[in-house]
Scaffold this motif. Sequence first.
Motif, PDB file in Angstrom:
ATOM      1  N   THR A  62       0.838  -1.202   0.000  1.00 52.92           N
ATOM      2  CA  THR A  62       0.000   0.000   0.000  1.00 52.92           C
ATOM      3  C   THR A  62       0.873   1.252   0.000  1.00 52.92           C
ATOM      4  OG1 THR A  62      -1.761  -1.169   1.156  1.00 52.92           O
ATOM      5  CG2 THR A  62      -1.817   1.238   1.241  1.00 52.92           C
ATOM      6  N   GLU A  63       1.919   1.240   0.836  1.00 50.69           N
ATOM      7  CA  GLU A  63       2.860   2.362   0.878  1.00 50.69           C
ATOM      8  C   GLU A  63       3.547   2.551  -0.476  1.00 50.69           C
ATOM      9  OE1 GLU A  63       7.158   3.420   2.908  1.00 50.69           O
ATOM     10  OE2 GLU A  63       5.845   2.046   3.971  1.00 50.69           O
ATOM     11  N   LEU A  64       3.987   1.436  -1.060  1.00 51.65           N
ATOM     12  CA  LEU A  64       4.652   1.495  -2.361  1.00 51.65           C
ATOM     13  C   LEU A  64       3.702   2.036  -3.428  1.00 51.65           C
ATOM     14  CD1 LEU A  64       7.061   0.888  -4.209  1.00 51.65           C
ATOM     15  CD2 LEU A  64       6.196  -1.467  -4.403  1.00 51.65           C
ATOM     16  N   ALA A  65       2.457   1.596  -3.408  1.00 52.65           N
ATOM     17  CA  ALA A  65       1.478   2.057  -4.398  1.00 52.65           C
ATOM     18  C   ALA A  65       1.257   3.561  -4.299  1.00 52.65           C
ATOM     19  CB  ALA A  65       0.156   1.312  -4.226  1.00 52.65           C
ATOM     20  N   MET A  66       1.146   4.062  -3.071  1.00 50.48           N
ATOM     21  CA  MET A  66       0.936   5.504  -2.897  1.00 50.48           C
ATOM     22  C   MET A  66       2.158   6.292  -3.357  1.00 50.48           C
ATOM     23  SD  MET A  66      -1.396   5.637   0.612  1.00 50.48           S
ATOM     24  CE  MET A  66       0.005   5.953   1.599  1.00 50.48           C
ATOM     25  N   ASP A  67       3.342   5.791  -3.006  1.00 49.45           N
ATOM     26  CA  ASP A  67       4.569   6.458  -3.458  1.00 49.45           C
ATOM     27  C   ASP A  67       4.684   6.416  -4.986  1.00 49.45           C
ATOM     28  OD1 ASP A  67       5.241   6.951  -0.822  1.00 49.45           O
ATOM     29  OD2 ASP A  67       6.728   5.329  -0.706  1.00 49.45           O
ATOM     30  N   ALA A  68       4.309   5.279  -5.572  1.00 46.35           N
ATOM     31  CA  ALA A  68       4.391   5.122  -7.030  1.00 46.35           C
ATOM     32  C   ALA A  68       3.422   6.065  -7.737  1.00 46.35           C
ATOM     33  CB  ALA A  68       4.122   3.673  -7.427  1.00 46.35           C
ATOM     34  N   GLU A  69       2.211   6.197  -7.216  1.00 43.39           N
ATOM     35  CA  GLU A  69       1.257   7.136  -7.818  1.00 43.39           C
ATOM     36  C   GLU A  69       1.875   8.526  -7.913  1.00 43.39           C
ATOM     37  OE1 GLU A  69      -3.154   5.566  -6.410  1.00 43.39           O
ATOM     38  OE2 GLU A  69      -2.067   6.941  -5.122  1.00 43.39           O
ATOM     39  N   GLU A  70       2.456   8.950  -6.822  1.00 44.72           N
ATOM     40  CA  GLU A  70       3.053  10.293  -6.773  1.00 44.72           C
ATOM     41  C   GLU A  70       4.274  10.403  -7.686  1.00 44.72           C
ATOM     42  OE1 GLU A  70       5.248  12.910  -3.393  1.00 44.72           O
ATOM     43  OE2 GLU A  70       3.374  11.928  -2.799  1.00 44.72           O
ATOM     44  N   LYS A  71       5.147   9.412  -7.652  1.00 43.87           N
ATOM     45  CA  LYS A  71       6.382   9.462  -8.447  1.00 43.87           C
ATOM     46  C   LYS A  71       6.081   9.425  -9.943  1.00 43.87           C
ATOM     47  CE  LYS A  71      10.836   9.639  -8.654  1.00 43.87           C
ATOM     48  NZ  LYS A  71      11.554  10.797  -8.187  1.00 43.87           N
ATOM     49  N   TYR A  72       5.153   8.557 -10.362  1.00 46.95           N
ATOM     50  CA  TYR A  72       4.807   8.498 -11.785  1.00 46.95           C
ATOM     51  C   TYR A  72       4.172   9.798 -12.251  1.00 46.95           C
ATOM     52  CZ  TYR A  72       5.959   3.556 -11.961  1.00 46.95           C
ATOM     53  OH  TYR A  72       6.629   2.364 -11.917  1.00 46.95           O
ATOM     54  N   SER A  73       3.463  10.468 -11.353  1.00 51.39           N
ATOM     55  CA  SER A  73       2.901  11.779 -11.682  1.00 51.39           C
ATOM     56  C   SER A  73       4.026  12.765 -11.995  1.00 51.39           C
ATOM     57  CB  SER A  73       2.058  12.278 -10.510  1.00 51.39           C
ATOM     58  OG  SER A  73       1.612  13.579 -10.745  1.00 51.39           O
ATOM     59  N   GLU A  74       5.090  12.729 -11.199  1.00 51.47           N
ATOM     60  CA  GLU A  74       6.250  13.600 -11.434  1.00 51.47           C
ATOM     61  C   GLU A  74       6.960  13.242 -12.737  1.00 51.47           C
ATOM     62  OE1 GLU A  74       8.912  13.334  -8.101  1.00 51.47           O
ATOM     63  OE2 GLU A  74       7.311  13.753  -6.667  1.00 51.47           O
ATOM     64  N   VAL A  75       7.152  11.955 -12.963  1.00 47.78           N
ATOM     65  CA  VAL A  75       7.903  11.480 -14.129  1.00 47.78           C
ATOM     66  C   VAL A  75       7.180  11.799 -15.433  1.00 47.78           C
ATOM     67  CG1 VAL A  75       8.694   9.377 -15.321  1.00 47.78           C
ATOM     68  CG2 VAL A  75       9.145   9.669 -12.887  1.00 47.78           C
ATOM     69  N   THR A  76       5.867  11.662 -15.437  1.00 42.48           N
ATOM     70  CA  THR A  76       5.093  11.829 -16.673  1.00 42.48           C
ATOM     71  C   THR A  76       4.478  13.218 -16.820  1.00 42.48           C
ATOM     72  OG1 THR A  76       3.054  11.016 -15.648  1.00 42.48           O
ATOM     73  CG2 THR A  76       4.473   9.378 -16.743  1.00 42.48           C
ATOM     74  N   ASN A  77       4.579  14.038 -15.775  1.00 44.89           N
ATOM     75  CA  ASN A  77       3.911  15.346 -15.761  1.00 44.89           C
ATOM     76  C   ASN A  77       2.409  15.212 -15.950  1.00 44.89           C
ATOM     77  OD1 ASN A  77       6.247  16.972 -15.341  1.00 44.89           O
ATOM     78  ND2 ASN A  77       6.784  16.649 -17.489  1.00 44.89           N
ATOM     79  N   GLN A  78       1.858  14.142 -15.395  1.00 43.27           N
ATOM     80  CA  GLN A  78       0.408  13.928 -15.402  1.00 43.27           C
ATOM     81  C   GLN A  78      -0.101  13.997 -13.973  1.00 43.27           C
ATOM     82  OE1 GLN A  78       0.464   9.936 -17.114  1.00 43.27           O
ATOM     83  NE2 GLN A  78      -0.410  10.729 -18.995  1.00 43.27           N
ATOM     84  N   LYS A  79      -1.414  14.053 -13.850  1.00 40.17           N
ATOM     85  CA  LYS A  79      -1.997  13.957 -12.516  1.00 40.17           C
ATOM     86  C   LYS A  79      -1.765  12.539 -12.001  1.00 40.17           C
ATOM     87  CE  LYS A  79      -5.455  17.509 -13.164  1.00 40.17           C
ATOM     88  NZ  LYS A  79      -4.783  18.498 -12.353  1.00 40.17           N
ATOM     89  N   GLU A  80      -1.934  12.363 -10.677  1.00 37.52           N
ATOM     90  CA  GLU A  80      -1.729  11.049 -10.096  1.00 37.52           C
ATOM     91  C   GLU A  80      -2.659  10.017 -10.727  1.00 37.52           C
ATOM     92  OE1 GLU A  80      -1.700  10.772  -5.839  1.00 37.52           O
ATOM     93  OE2 GLU A  80      -0.558  12.617  -5.658  1.00 37.52           O
TER      94      GLU A  80
END
Length: 137
Positions: A62-80
């Motif tokens: 669950t922690e990894l999923a939440m961190d991944a949502e945020e990180k992928y948002s940064e990487v792709t310049n998309q919303k979470e």
Amino acid sequence: MELTKDKAIDVLISLMKESFGDRKEITREVNGNTIVIPGFPEEVKSSDRFKEDLGLDSLDLTELAMDAEEKYSEVTNQKEIYFDAAVLQSISTVEDAANFFVQASKEMQSMTPEEYREKIKQQFSFSEMGLKEKDEL
């Protein structure tokens, strides 16, 4: 930026090493049985299973999923990228998770902000969770 599978795997491995990389193997005696809780491996492969190979439990995931949502948002310049717990249960390997995020990112790019907002409203009932719906989803 388009999220590739290789980039998605790199991001996941980086997040896991940051969060769990300092875990060492623990041996315990429980009711006369020796239980070994594995430490986090130095090398992570895309075929590694989260629970069996990496020793991550449901709280870790669950922690990894939440961190991944945020990180992928940064990487792709998309919303979470939002997803529910049922999705987590269907993902068992690093590669499965990377494929999920790549597909979700592509799907998000193909939708207008209004279409994405409607999809999230259909998928999650924020009011039933006691939350207000965000206008800027």
